[in-house]
Design an enzyme around this catalytic site. Structure first.
Site, short mmCIF file in Angstrom:
data_model
loop_
_atom_site.label_atom_id
_atom_site.label_comp_id
_atom_site.label_asym_id
_atom_site.label_seq_id
_atom_site.Cartn_x
_atom_site.Cartn_y
_atom_site.Cartn_z
CG LEU A 65 13.36 12.99 -20.90
CD1 LEU A 65 14.80 12.56 -20.68
CD2 LEU A 65 12.40 11.99 -20.27
N PRO A 66 11.22 16.42 -18.84
CG PRO A 66 9.89 15.81 -17.03
CD PRO A 66 10.90 15.27 -17.97
CB THR A 94 12.18 23.19 -23.39
OG1 THR A 94 11.56 23.14 -24.67
CG2 THR A 94 12.62 24.62 -23.11
CE LYS A 169 10.00 26.00 -26.53
NZ LYS A 169 9.86 24.60 -26.15
CE LYS A 244 11.48 23.04 -18.78
NZ LYS A 244 11.14 21.85 -19.59
#
Length: 296
Positions: A65-66, A94, A169, A244
Site C-alpha cells: 500500500l502507498p 514502505t 528500507k 516519499k
C-alpha cells in the site's frame, strides 16, 4: 500451497502477486483499481470484491500500500477480525516505522503473527521475482514468512524486531537517492569536460566511483545495461516515490537526532524535480533536472 490474500496490486504488487501464483499458491487479489484487479486475474489470481472478502479464507495476508495511513486503515477495517485466527500478516509497503510498529502490536494483541517486509529492486525485480526483502518482526513470524517471500525475491533478510524492516528500507533508499544524484552530477560534469560518456562509464564502473546507480541503473541513455533512461525515464522507480522515501528517512533522522546532510540535500533536489513536473518519471531522471531539462 497456501491461500493468500493480496491487497494492493499496483506497479509492484501486481508482479508480486503473479509470482505467488507461479509458485503454486491460491491468491485472492483486491485493489481499488478495477484495471489492476483485471491484470491480476489474467495472471491467475482470483479477484475479490472487497479486501474483507479477500482475507476471509486466507492463511496469509500480504499488503502493498502507498503510505502508513493506508496500512493502518486496511488492517483495522478489513484485516483484523476478518482474517482467520492465527493468519500470518505480511506488509510489504514502505511506510514510517511508527505505523509499522503500531500495526504489528495491534496484530499481536489480536493473536496474529506479523512482519513488516518492505522491498528493494523496483518494478522489473517485482515482475521477475528477484526483489530483496528486509524484514522486521519476531523470529517465529519471520520463519513463517521467509518461504513465501522467497517466492517473490532473491534475498530475504531478517533485520530485527517490528519496524526494523522499515528502518533498513529508508536507510537504503536514502543512500540510493544521494548516490543517484552524485552519479548524475558526475556524468554531466564528464560531458562538459569533453569526455565520451561511454568511455567515462567504462572507467568509473571499474574504479573507485563505482556504485549500483552507475553500473546497474545508469542514468544516461545508451550507456551500460538497459535502464529506464533508455525508455525516456518511464517505468522503474518513480521520482515521487523516491521523494516519499527520502522524506521518511529525514523524518526518522530528526526523531533519532541523526545528522543526514546528504540525505536532506537529496530530498530537496527530488522535491525540486517533482515540482518541475518529473515526479512520474524514474528517479534517474534527476539527470534531466540537473541539466535543466526537467518537465520537458
Amino acid at each position: 500451497m497456501a491461500t493468500i490474500a493480496f491487497i494492493g496490486l499496483g506497479n509492484m504488487g501486481g508482479g508480486m502477486a503473479a509470482n505467488l501464483v507461479k509458485a503454486g499458491h491460491a491468491v485472492h487479489a483486491f485493489d481499488l483499481s478495477a484495471d489492476a484487479v483485471a491484470r491480476a486475474q489474467d495472471a491467475g489470481c482470483t479477484p475479490a470484491a472487497t479486501a474483507r472478502d479477500a482475507v476471509a479464507q486466507a492463511d496469509i495476508v500480504v499488503t502493498m500500500l502507498p503510505a502508513g495511513r493506508h496500512v493502518r486503515a486496511v488492517y483495522e477495517a478489513d484485516v483484523f477480525g476478518a482474517a482467520p485466527d492465527g493468519a500470518l500478516l505480511i506488509d510489504c509497503s514502505t511506510i514510517d516505522g511508527a505505523s509499522a510498529i503500531a500495526v504489528a502490536s495491534a496484530a499481536t494483541d489480536r493473536g496474529y503473527r506479523m512482519v513488516d517486509a518492505p522491498v528493494s529492486g523496483g518494478i522489473a525485480a517485482a515482475n521477475a521475482g528477484t526483489l530483496t526483502f528486509m524484514v522486521g518482526g519476531a523470529a517465529d513470524a519471520f520463519a513463517a514468512a521467509e518461504p513465501l517471500l522467497a517466492a517473490m525475491g532473491k534475498a530475504v533478510i531478517h533485520a530485527g524486531a517490528a519496524g526494523a524492516g522499515q528502518a533498513a528500507k529508508i536507510c537504503n533508499n536514502m543512500l540510493l537517492g544521494a548516490t543517484m544524484v552524485a552519479t548524475c552530477e558526475a556524468f554531466l560534469l564528464a560531458e562538459k569536460l569533453g569526455l565520451d560518456l561511454a568511455t567515462f562509464y567504462a572507467i568509473s564502473s571499474q574504479a573507485s566511483g563505482q556504485s549500483w546507480s552507475m553500473t546497474s541503473y545508469c542514468p544516461v541513455p545508451g550507456v551500460g545495461p538497459e535502464t529506464p533512461a533508455d525508455r525516456g525515464y518511464e517505468g522503474g522507480f518513480a521520482s515521487a516515490l523516491m521523494l516519499k522515501d527520502l522524506k521518511l528517512a529525514i523524518e526518522a533522522a530528526q526523531g533519532a537526532d541523526a545528522s543526514v546532510p546528504m540525505g536532506a540535500t537529496a530530498g530537496a533536489l527530488y522535491q525540486a524535480l517533482a515540482n518541475a513536473g518529473d515526479g512520474g518519471r524514474d528517479f534517474s531522471a534527476m539527470i534531466r533536472f540537473l541539466d535543466g531539462k526537467a518537465g520537458r
